[in-house]
Design a protein around this motif. Sequence first.
Motif, PDB file in Angstrom:
ATOM      1  N   VAL A   8     -14.142   8.668   3.418  1.00 19.33           N
ATOM      2  CA  VAL A   8     -13.602   7.638   4.024  1.00 19.33           C
ATOM      3  C   VAL A   8     -12.193   7.767   4.458  1.00 19.33           C
ATOM      4  CG1 VAL A   8     -12.756   5.394   3.381  1.00 19.33           C
ATOM      5  CG2 VAL A   8     -14.943   5.979   2.407  1.00 19.33           C
ATOM      6  N   ARG A   9     -11.278   8.430   3.698  1.00 17.78           N
ATOM      7  CA  ARG A   9     -10.063   8.705   4.623  1.00 17.78           C
ATOM      8  C   ARG A   9     -10.088   9.413   5.727  1.00 17.78           C
ATOM      9  NH1 ARG A   9      -5.455   8.697   1.286  1.00 17.78           N
ATOM     10  NH2 ARG A   9      -4.778  10.224   2.499  1.00 17.78           N
ATOM     11  N   GLU A  45      -7.633   0.817  -1.369  1.00 16.35           N
ATOM     12  CA  GLU A  45      -7.090   1.336  -2.437  1.00 16.35           C
ATOM     13  C   GLU A  45      -6.294   2.732  -1.822  1.00 16.35           C
ATOM     14  OE1 GLU A  45     -10.115   2.912  -5.031  1.00 16.35           O
ATOM     15  OE2 GLU A  45     -10.783   0.972  -5.714  1.00 16.35           O
ATOM     16  N   GLU A  46      -6.857   2.918  -0.250  1.00 15.28           N
ATOM     17  CA  GLU A  46      -5.901   3.964   0.355  1.00 15.28           C
ATOM     18  C   GLU A  46      -5.191   3.530   1.479  1.00 15.28           C
ATOM     19  OE1 GLU A  46      -6.048   7.368  -0.551  1.00 15.28           O
ATOM     20  OE2 GLU A  46      -7.537   6.849  -2.205  1.00 15.28           O
ATOM     21  N   ALA A  47      -5.308   2.082   1.573  1.00 14.69           N
ATOM     22  CA  ALA A  47      -4.425   1.697   2.794  1.00 14.69           C
ATOM     23  C   ALA A  47      -3.002   2.203   2.897  1.00 14.69           C
ATOM     24  CB  ALA A  47      -4.726   0.072   2.768  1.00 14.69           C
ATOM     25  N   ALA A  48      -2.292   1.988   1.728  1.00 13.05           N
ATOM     26  CA  ALA A  48      -0.756   2.258   1.588  1.00 13.05           C
ATOM     27  C   ALA A  48      -0.595   3.741   2.010  1.00 13.05           C
ATOM     28  CB  ALA A  48      -0.569   2.090   0.032  1.00 13.05           C
ATOM     29  N   HIS A 215       0.510  -3.759  -2.221  1.00 10.99           N
ATOM     30  CA  HIS A 215      -0.312  -2.980  -3.188  1.00 10.99           C
ATOM     31  C   HIS A 215       0.574  -2.527  -4.340  1.00 10.99           C
ATOM     32  CE1 HIS A 215      -3.384  -2.214  -0.165  1.00 10.99           C
ATOM     33  NE2 HIS A 215      -2.326  -2.459   0.773  1.00 10.99           N
ATOM     34  N   ALA A 216       0.438  -3.139  -5.366  1.00 11.02           N
ATOM     35  CA  ALA A 216       1.553  -3.249  -6.415  1.00 11.02           C
ATOM     36  C   ALA A 216       0.737  -2.473  -7.708  1.00 11.02           C
ATOM     37  CB  ALA A 216       1.944  -4.526  -7.014  1.00 11.02           C
ATOM     38  N   THR A 217       1.744  -1.770  -8.421  1.00 14.91           N
ATOM     39  CA  THR A 217       1.370  -0.883  -9.619  1.00 14.91           C
ATOM     40  C   THR A 217       2.482  -1.179 -10.698  1.00 14.91           C
ATOM     41  OG1 THR A 217       0.551   0.718  -8.410  1.00 14.91           O
ATOM     42  CG2 THR A 217       0.953   1.351 -10.587  1.00 14.91           C
ATOM     43  N   GLY A 233       1.039  11.052  -4.676  1.00 19.01           N
ATOM     44  CA  GLY A 233      -0.533  10.919  -4.200  1.00 19.01           C
ATOM     45  C   GLY A 233      -1.285  11.885  -4.293  1.00 19.01           C
ATOM     46  N   GLU A 234      -2.860  11.710  -4.364  1.00 21.21           N
ATOM     47  CA  GLU A 234      -3.714  13.026  -4.090  1.00 21.21           C
ATOM     48  C   GLU A 234      -3.396  13.728  -2.870  1.00 21.21           C
ATOM     49  OE1 GLU A 234      -7.804  12.634  -5.717  1.00 21.21           O
ATOM     50  OE2 GLU A 234      -7.127  10.390  -6.198  1.00 21.21           O
ATOM     51  N   ASP A 235      -3.684  14.820  -2.847  1.00 17.59           N
ATOM     52  CA  ASP A 235      -3.269  15.632  -1.761  1.00 17.59           C
ATOM     53  C   ASP A 235      -3.795  15.162  -0.429  1.00 17.59           C
ATOM     54  OD1 ASP A 235      -2.524  17.465   0.184  1.00 17.59           O
ATOM     55  OD2 ASP A 235      -3.313  19.234  -1.046  1.00 17.59           O
TER      56      ASP A 235
END
Length: 547
Positions: A8-9, A45-48, A215-217, A233-235
């Motif tokens: 998807v990315r 989930e990956e937008a940011a 996108h809040a955590t 983030g993941e690579d």
Amino acid sequence: MSDQRDAVRSNAKYLRNVRPVDPEEICEYIEGNPHPAVVRQLLREEAASLGLLEQDDETFVPVDDEPVEPNRGPVERVPETYERRLEDLLVERYGVNWHEDATGDLLRSTIRRFKASYLERDPVEYDEDVAAGYAIYHLPGYYAAVQYALDDLAERGLLGRRLRVLDIGAGVGGPALGLCSYLPDDALLEYHAVEPSAAADVLESLLEETGRNVHATIHRSTIESFDPTDVVGEDGGDEGGNSDRFDPTAPDDGFDLILAANVLSELEDPTAVARDALEWLAPDGTLLAMAPADKNTSTQLRAVERDLEDDRVWSPAQLGAAEDGARERGESDDGDRPEAGGTDGRRDGDGDADRRGLVTVYGPTVRLWPGERPTDRGWSFDARPDLEVPSFQRKLDEATPGDDEEHAPGEFVNVDVQFSSSLLRLDGTRRIDVALETSDWAKMAEMERHVTNRIDIAAAKLSRSLSEDENSGYDASSTNPLFKISDGSESTDHYAVLTSETSLNRPLLEAEYGEVCTFEQVLALWNDDEEAYNLVVDEQTIVDRIG
């Protein structure tokens, strides 16, 4: 990273440069043809990390590079959506009549207790009731104050539409909600809150009312135990080795904005916490620290600012600035520098490249004299128009029993917007970048020798009229408008006193907080009662606003 997420990315990274990213299209390119709803959720989930905004039609487009425009009008009220959400939370916890009877008494006594603790400078334990009381009493003012502080960045084009934000001691969310309201609909916000107390539950509930591109955590830990690698983030790199991983611990990466609003006074070592936070700041990012306007917290904020100023966080080489800095300073390949005051007219250390990696005070306080730093008590604060009274404050106040002898109408209404702020950066940028010369202007550090003389000075206006504020700490009995001013060199407080208003000195009244003015033919006097210098602005004085 799962194969499906990776696919998807990869597709989104390609399509974002061609056309809007449509989950229904991407699902056709992925092995197994996942449902569009699955792809849409993965994109959210990956937008940011991908820099993608979700549109109303549920497609995704790259966020614009244009900076955020400043807010041109006053903040008038807390939006109804946030008001309703907070009241819903109060109803869930305390019942429909939360503001009445025993539950109302509980909240009123809680607010009285933490207000008294604050005045006594005692610590406050944030249980569920205290968190609710804080939201009722403090959220509106904090919501508004942060927006005025953000104006200082937006006015200079320093607030991007794509923001990674760390909020230290986020509390119940006043600054977070203010930030979300300040940003336009086409902004992308990756927001990380650090809040260990029960206030995090209120914050979490209120953040649900923010837009789809927030996108809040929430990290439920103290800032001292917070590990910035938790947000790495993941690579997500490509086959060529290019990575878009976010790593706030890297010198060339980090948060665009770090908030420390109304929290430093509650920390055991606020300077150490702020220094750590600066290491997580992007090279062109800003640490925005805020405090209430009272003398204790305001001067403590200024003390932290001064402790950190000129600290070396990263070297120019670590920031990739060494070569550019050498060219800007006119250095030769072997590193030799011209003499101070050489061909470029600057002394060593005055250029932006020289200061990369050093903590620089962006504003609102100023440093108008090269090499000079203020050592006065540093009490300065801004004051803005009151907010409209939110429904939850009005209900709690009006429901106070008539036999409550402690109560005065308005006791539980808090819509004042008064605050101190400090903006720190690592790229050498100042809001007002001026280097004065003694041949043209008098320096506040040397004011003693100018007493009883008329002089020319340049200084920032760092208060509203203190003669109108009985809590300012200054003798407010005078009817003459009086303002704290600073040029960044003073060891003693300086005040501009307007004794005779004319069209030529009226700019002093019109200038905004933090704005620099020039004063020609101002009379310097010493005030024994206040142990401060008064700069008398009268019919002979000319005042100009310069920014």
